[in-house]
Design a protein around this motif. Structure first.
Motif, short mmCIF file in Angstrom:
data_model
loop_
_atom_site.label_atom_id
_atom_site.label_comp_id
_atom_site.label_asym_id
_atom_site.label_seq_id
_atom_site.Cartn_x
_atom_site.Cartn_y
_atom_site.Cartn_z
N THR A 54 4.07 1.72 -8.89
CA THR A 54 2.75 1.96 -8.31
C THR A 54 2.74 3.16 -7.37
O THR A 54 3.68 3.38 -6.63
CB THR A 54 2.26 0.73 -7.51
OG1 THR A 54 3.19 0.44 -6.46
CG2 THR A 54 2.09 -0.48 -8.41
N ASP A 84 -6.36 2.21 -10.46
CA ASP A 84 -7.61 2.75 -9.93
C ASP A 84 -7.77 4.22 -10.33
O ASP A 84 -8.24 5.05 -9.57
CB ASP A 84 -7.64 2.58 -8.41
CG ASP A 84 -9.04 2.70 -7.83
OD1 ASP A 84 -10.03 2.47 -8.56
OD2 ASP A 84 -9.16 3.03 -6.63
N GLY A 113 3.15 1.83 -2.04
CA GLY A 113 3.54 2.12 -3.42
C GLY A 113 4.97 1.71 -3.67
O GLY A 113 5.62 1.09 -2.83
N THR A 130 0.83 -1.21 0.00
CA THR A 130 0.00 0.00 0.00
C THR A 130 0.87 1.27 0.00
O THR A 130 0.38 2.34 -0.33
CB THR A 130 -0.93 0.04 1.23
OG1 THR A 130 -0.12 -0.09 2.41
CG2 THR A 130 -1.97 -1.06 1.20
N VAL A 135 -5.41 6.41 -10.82
CA VAL A 135 -4.32 7.26 -10.36
C VAL A 135 -3.07 6.93 -11.18
O VAL A 135 -2.71 5.76 -11.32
CB VAL A 135 -4.03 7.04 -8.85
CG1 VAL A 135 -2.87 7.89 -8.39
CG2 VAL A 135 -5.28 7.33 -8.03
N VAL A 194 -7.39 -3.23 -7.45
CA VAL A 194 -7.68 -2.08 -8.32
C VAL A 194 -7.50 -2.49 -9.78
O VAL A 194 -6.81 -3.46 -10.09
CB VAL A 194 -6.77 -0.87 -8.00
CG1 VAL A 194 -6.96 -0.41 -6.58
CG2 VAL A 194 -5.31 -1.18 -8.28
N HIS A 241 -1.67 3.51 -2.23
CA HIS A 241 -3.11 3.27 -2.34
C HIS A 241 -3.56 2.46 -1.13
O HIS A 241 -2.76 1.73 -0.55
CB HIS A 241 -3.41 2.51 -3.63
CG HIS A 241 -4.84 2.52 -4.04
ND1 HIS A 241 -5.79 1.72 -3.45
CD2 HIS A 241 -5.49 3.24 -4.98
CE1 HIS A 241 -6.96 1.95 -4.03
NE2 HIS A 241 -6.80 2.89 -4.96
N TYR A 297 -3.36 -4.34 -3.69
CA TYR A 297 -2.55 -3.64 -2.70
C TYR A 297 -2.72 -4.32 -1.34
O TYR A 297 -3.84 -4.60 -0.92
CB TYR A 297 -3.02 -2.18 -2.56
CG TYR A 297 -2.51 -1.26 -3.64
CD1 TYR A 297 -1.29 -0.62 -3.50
CD2 TYR A 297 -3.26 -0.99 -4.78
CE1 TYR A 297 -0.83 0.26 -4.47
CE2 TYR A 297 -2.81 -0.12 -5.75
CZ TYR A 297 -1.59 0.51 -5.59
OH TYR A 297 -1.14 1.37 -6.55
#
Length: 158
Positions: A73, A33, A13, A11, A35, A81, A76, A112
């Motif tokens: 990534t 998602d 990233g 999460t 982003v 996603v 998130h 994530y």
């Protein structure tokens, strides 16, 4: 878009994700998602061979299509996603951002997970000679291919 690897990451990233497919160009951007990825780089699996052949034939590769997009990534919350590729807009040289949807839904998802938390290490001391089995217990530990631990800066296979 034909595949996304790996399909899970933290999460926080920073996971390098490889998206394969066709028709990617410089300026293509992965979205997670909706982003934008922190970074996105379009390449070809046979870049070196293509460049050599193109140079020998006197062909320019500016604006060439690529089959691989490597993206980092963004952070998130936990969950699955949709991964998409955007071409155009500010990064792609066009006026409009266009999304290339996946050919198969499963090939275009990323999960994530929160970063792992180590709760206990048993035993807490081992010989400097190595060879000991150490058991880690924790929260959000995920058994994936390539899972490893670092012990005093040395990678130990899990």
């Amino acid at each position: 878009m034909t595949s996304v690897t790996p399909t899970l990451g933290s999460t926080t990233g920073g996971t390098k994700v490889t998206v394969t497919g066709t028709g990617f160009v410089e300026g293509s951007v992965c979205t997670f998602d909706g982003v934008r990825a922190t970074t996105s780089t379009a390449t070809s699996m046979s870049t070196a061979a293509s460049m050599s052949m193109s140079a020998a034939a006197g062909v320019r590769t500016v604006g060439a299509e690529h089959d691989t997009l490597v993206c980092e990534t963004p952070a998130h919350v936990s969950g699955v996603v949709v991964v998409a590729v955007a071409v155009g807009g500010d990064d792609g040289g066009g006026d409009e951002l266009r999304l290339y949807e996946p050919t198969a839904h499963d090939a275009a998802t990323f999960k994530y997970h929160p970063p792992p938390t180590i709760v206990s290490v048993i035993p807490d001391r081992v010989s400097e000679l190595g060879g000991a089995t150490v058991r880690l217990s924790g929260i959000d530990l995920i058994n994936t291919p390539g899972l490893s631990c670092m012990v005093d800066g040395v990678v130990a296979q899990a």
